[in-house]
Design an enzyme around this catalytic site. Sequence first.
Site, short mmCIF file in Angstrom:
data_model
loop_
_atom_site.label_atom_id
_atom_site.label_comp_id
_atom_site.label_asym_id
_atom_site.label_seq_id
_atom_site.Cartn_x
_atom_site.Cartn_y
_atom_site.Cartn_z
N ASP A 35 0.82 -1.22 0.00
CA ASP A 35 0.00 0.00 0.00
C ASP A 35 0.85 1.26 0.00
O ASP A 35 0.53 2.25 -0.65
CB ASP A 35 -0.90 0.02 1.24
CG ASP A 35 -2.05 -0.97 1.10
OD1 ASP A 35 -2.08 -1.67 0.07
OD2 ASP A 35 -2.88 -1.05 2.03
N TYR A 38 1.92 2.24 -3.39
CA TYR A 38 0.77 2.77 -4.14
C TYR A 38 0.50 4.22 -3.73
O TYR A 38 0.35 5.10 -4.57
CB TYR A 38 -0.44 1.88 -3.85
CG TYR A 38 -1.70 2.33 -4.54
CD1 TYR A 38 -1.99 1.93 -5.83
CD2 TYR A 38 -2.60 3.17 -3.88
CE1 TYR A 38 -3.14 2.35 -6.47
CE2 TYR A 38 -3.76 3.60 -4.51
CZ TYR A 38 -4.03 3.18 -5.80
OH TYR A 38 -5.17 3.61 -6.42
N LYS A 120 -26.61 -14.09 -6.32
CA LYS A 120 -27.47 -12.91 -6.45
C LYS A 120 -27.10 -11.96 -5.32
O LYS A 120 -27.40 -12.20 -4.15
CB LYS A 120 -28.94 -13.28 -6.38
CG LYS A 120 -29.84 -12.08 -6.63
CD LYS A 120 -31.27 -12.51 -6.86
CE LYS A 120 -32.14 -11.37 -7.34
NZ LYS A 120 -32.24 -10.27 -6.40
N ASP A 122 -26.80 -8.85 -2.83
CA ASP A 122 -27.83 -8.06 -2.17
C ASP A 122 -27.32 -6.64 -1.96
O ASP A 122 -26.82 -6.28 -0.90
CB ASP A 122 -28.15 -8.72 -0.81
CG ASP A 122 -29.57 -8.44 -0.41
OD1 ASP A 122 -30.28 -7.75 -1.17
OD2 ASP A 122 -29.97 -8.91 0.67
N ARG A 141 -30.92 2.02 -10.98
CA ARG A 141 -31.88 1.35 -11.84
C ARG A 141 -33.19 2.13 -11.90
O ARG A 141 -33.84 2.19 -12.94
CB ARG A 141 -32.11 -0.07 -11.31
CG ARG A 141 -33.19 -0.83 -12.01
CD ARG A 141 -33.20 -2.28 -11.56
NE ARG A 141 -34.26 -2.99 -12.22
CZ ARG A 141 -35.51 -3.08 -11.77
NH1 ARG A 141 -35.84 -2.48 -10.64
NH2 ARG A 141 -36.42 -3.75 -12.43
N GLU A 178 -23.80 -4.64 -9.37
CA GLU A 178 -24.38 -4.40 -8.05
C GLU A 178 -23.34 -3.75 -7.15
O GLU A 178 -22.25 -4.30 -6.96
CB GLU A 178 -24.81 -5.77 -7.47
CG GLU A 178 -25.77 -5.68 -6.33
CD GLU A 178 -27.25 -5.66 -6.79
OE1 GLU A 178 -27.51 -5.50 -7.99
OE2 GLU A 178 -28.12 -5.80 -5.92
N TYR A 230 -22.33 -7.59 -13.58
CA TYR A 230 -22.93 -8.86 -14.02
C TYR A 230 -23.60 -8.82 -15.38
O TYR A 230 -24.20 -9.81 -15.79
CB TYR A 230 -23.91 -9.39 -12.97
CG TYR A 230 -24.94 -8.40 -12.48
CD1 TYR A 230 -25.86 -7.84 -13.33
CD2 TYR A 230 -24.96 -8.04 -11.14
CE1 TYR A 230 -26.79 -6.93 -12.89
CE2 TYR A 230 -25.89 -7.13 -10.66
CZ TYR A 230 -26.80 -6.58 -11.54
OH TYR A 230 -27.71 -5.68 -11.09
N LYS A 319 -33.96 -18.24 -5.10
CA LYS A 319 -33.76 -17.53 -3.84
C LYS A 319 -33.42 -18.47 -2.68
O LYS A 319 -33.92 -19.58 -2.59
CB LYS A 319 -35.04 -16.74 -3.47
CG LYS A 319 -35.44 -15.70 -4.48
CD LYS A 319 -34.49 -14.53 -4.56
CE LYS A 319 -34.71 -13.55 -3.47
NZ LYS A 319 -35.67 -12.49 -3.76
N CYS A 413 -34.34 -13.44 40.29
CA CYS A 413 -34.06 -14.39 39.21
C CYS A 413 -35.34 -15.16 38.88
O CYS A 413 -35.99 -15.71 39.78
CB CYS A 413 -32.96 -15.35 39.65
SG CYS A 413 -32.75 -16.72 38.50
N CYS A 416 -34.57 -19.03 40.09
CA CYS A 416 -34.37 -19.46 41.48
C CYS A 416 -34.82 -18.42 42.51
O CYS A 416 -34.79 -18.67 43.70
CB CYS A 416 -32.90 -19.82 41.72
SG CYS A 416 -31.82 -18.38 41.74
N CYS A 431 -27.97 -13.05 38.06
CA CYS A 431 -28.60 -13.70 39.20
C CYS A 431 -27.49 -14.00 40.20
O CYS A 431 -26.45 -14.54 39.83
CB CYS A 431 -29.27 -14.99 38.73
SG CYS A 431 -29.45 -16.22 40.03
S1 IVH Z 1 -28.97 -9.86 -13.78
C1 IVH Z 1 -31.76 -9.38 -16.84
N1 IVH Z 1 -27.31 -10.83 -12.05
O1 IVH Z 1 -31.25 -8.56 -8.91
C2 IVH Z 1 -31.23 -9.60 -15.55
N2 IVH Z 1 -28.99 -9.32 -11.30
O2 IVH Z 1 -34.13 -8.92 -9.46
C3 IVH Z 1 -30.90 -8.38 -14.82
N3 IVH Z 1 -28.88 -8.81 -8.93
O3 IVH Z 1 -31.94 -5.42 -10.29
C4 IVH Z 1 -30.14 -8.58 -13.64
N4 IVH Z 1 -27.13 -10.07 -8.47
O4 IVH Z 1 -29.95 -5.62 -8.72
C5 IVH Z 1 -28.36 -10.03 -12.25
N5 IVH Z 1 -25.74 -11.73 -10.59
C6 IVH Z 1 -26.79 -10.94 -10.81
C7 IVH Z 1 -27.39 -10.20 -9.78
C8 IVH Z 1 -28.50 -9.41 -10.07
C9 IVH Z 1 -28.03 -9.22 -7.98
C10 IVH Z 1 -30.02 -7.92 -8.69
C11 IVH Z 1 -30.04 -6.71 -9.59
C12 IVH Z 1 -31.37 -6.70 -10.25
C13 IVH Z 1 -32.16 -7.61 -9.39
C14 IVH Z 1 -33.20 -8.29 -10.24
#
Ligand code: IVH
Length: 676
Positions: A35, A38, A120, A122, A141, A178, A230, A319, A413, A416, A431
């Site tokens: 670091d 850098y 997926k 979050d 989005r 994401e 993605y 999910k 308590c 007891c 206690c």
């Molecule tokens: S693809 C056409 N890939 O999920 C597909 N979405 O429910 C468009 N998300 O708005 C999304 N991980 O925010 C895709 N590996 C992933 C994802 C992903 C999270 C979220 C994304 C999207 C939402 C759709």
Amino acid sequence: MPASVATRKAVESLREQIRRHNFQYHVLDDPDVPDAEYDRLVWKLEVLEAENPELITSDSPTQRVGAVPVSEFGSVQHAIPMLSLDNAFNEEELRGFHRRVTERLELDLDGDLSYAAEPKLDGVAVSLLYQDGRLMRGATRGDGATGENITHNVRTIDAVPLSLYGQGFPSMLEVRGEVYMPRDGFHAFNEQATKKGDKTFVNPRNAAAGSLRQLDPRLTAERPLDIYVYSVGQVVGGSLPDCHSEILDQLQEWGFRVCPERKRVDGIDGCLAFYEDIGTRRVSLGYDIDGVVYKVDRLAYQRKLGLVSRAPRWAIAHKFPAEEELTVVRDIEFQVGRTGAVTPVARLEPVFVGGVTVSNATLHNMDELHRKDVRIGDTVIVRRAGDVIPEVVKVVADRRPKRTRIVKVPANCPVCGSEVVREEDEAVVRCAGGLFCVAQREEALKHFVSRRAMDIDGLGGKLIEQLVAMDRITSPADLFSLDKDQLIVMERMGEKSADNLLDSIEKSKQTTLSRFLYGLGIREVGEATAGSLAGHYGKLTAIVEADEESLQAVPDVGPIVATRIHQFFGKKYNLEVIQRLIDSGVSWSESDSVPVSRDGALAGKSIVLTGALSGMTRNEAKDRIQAAGGKVTGSVSRKTDFLVAGDKAGSKLTRAQNLGVEVLDEHELQNLLADQ
Ligand code: IVH
């Protein structure tokens, strides 16, 4: 005076080097310089730019944080809508999806159609628009057609390239992904916020969303945000590979972070295996995910499948069970733990969360209960992540009914009836009944027999509760005088299991000093401290006789711990129990307790282990580090001296690198240990 050619070249070369290091660090997770080096490069560039402001360009690595906050977010029309995903909540729904896909493509249902499988994430979906390789615009989005312009904020995320790496990118390239906050960063951020009395976030997703919604980019820049991309949106003046998985490989080469867990899988079995695998590793990923996504890999197939309303027919989100749910607090009761700690527990309207039905959740302690202001009748968010005990995260304020009941600390308590006391400077109330209290007795016994203490197999919590309730055992020493007749009358206890249990009780007698000490359940004496004590003194009598000053010479033992140990061995009752245990045959060989070297190679060093080690188990590594005078802790902080990174090291490694903590590989650790 305009900058000389030499200065221009120097500036270009510095930017080039910084970009390469960024690529190594963020994209490949494999930094090639420390670091400090850098930072030096960035500093040199800053100096040259300050002297020659006409050389500053918007994609210079020094220009991530713009000086002026925006007054409001502009809106952005997405040239190609940002779609959402359909969900599958179980295998059947997933099979339905696969059937529809294969039917429309006129393929064999059991054939091996390739899917690109990804976690997926979050977080918050964003679109990044690059023109001639330079980041021009970042957007949320929104409703899929119109989003908000958050260019000033996405620019502050180090992992978002301001200009693309390498060559061959289209003149216009929109990349989607994401933005998320890694768990470590989220906890550190909340800790800081709590200290400063600022607002905390409920979960990493809210933290990421809140951070991107700042008008002042300097605030966003302070948040530990990251990104995985993605997909692509608009592409003009260039072409991309014809499979989704290859597009992601290509994006990675141009400098984007792509989730390393992604994988091309075949057919429904491939999808299910991926779901299983990611599901079991979910807790250790370092970032929150709420499922996995499968996308038909071939773009030609994707085009053929098209979309319905706002979701593509070629992709689906499979999910995981939600980790957070809403439910109602029916009651708040108090539980008594091994050390007498009286903990408030919320009794809930049963709710399915994190894959199981939860009807109790901890409220930790009275301070937490007051801070969160949880009342009987409230609607709350409960969270159960992995195997962690479910907890009440917060009250949903606008669902509070007119009549709620506030719960106060009980004076006595609940088990007891002894007095409940609060020690100075402690958040916990206790206690005062000690082992007179049945709850404390039960918990002390459960701890004594647990796997990392005396390791008595087949003696579960329910059985202990029965034995205590029937007054068969009051102290750990009574375990060793149990006989078959006494056991066989217990619920669900057959002759065979009684024999097995007696067998494992007998086997447990041969133990180690460190396990024995740990099993005694002395307050503040966890496994590591028990190990240090055993190593330092070698003999139980020496520990029993040690005064507080001598105890403090043991690594890991400060004044409070020394007092607790001294107090414990000062009690006649405890000494009697120990004597009875020894008389029943509990023993250990003195060589079991590896002497802890005070001037060992790792004396006084704090070490964190992460990833998989190949030449030794975690426990062996721990023992050997302790024997060399080091201390093994669970999480990386500024105080950590070394992080030992094994295979597949994850977020701890990143955190160590960010904090400048020295990282060792297994081989280097072995070398240090060999110096003993
Ligand atoms: S693809 C056409 N890939 O999920 C597909 N979405 O429910 C468009 N998300 O708005 C999304 N991980 O925010 C895709 N590996 C992933 C994802 C992903 C999270 C979220 C994304 C999207 C939402 C759709």
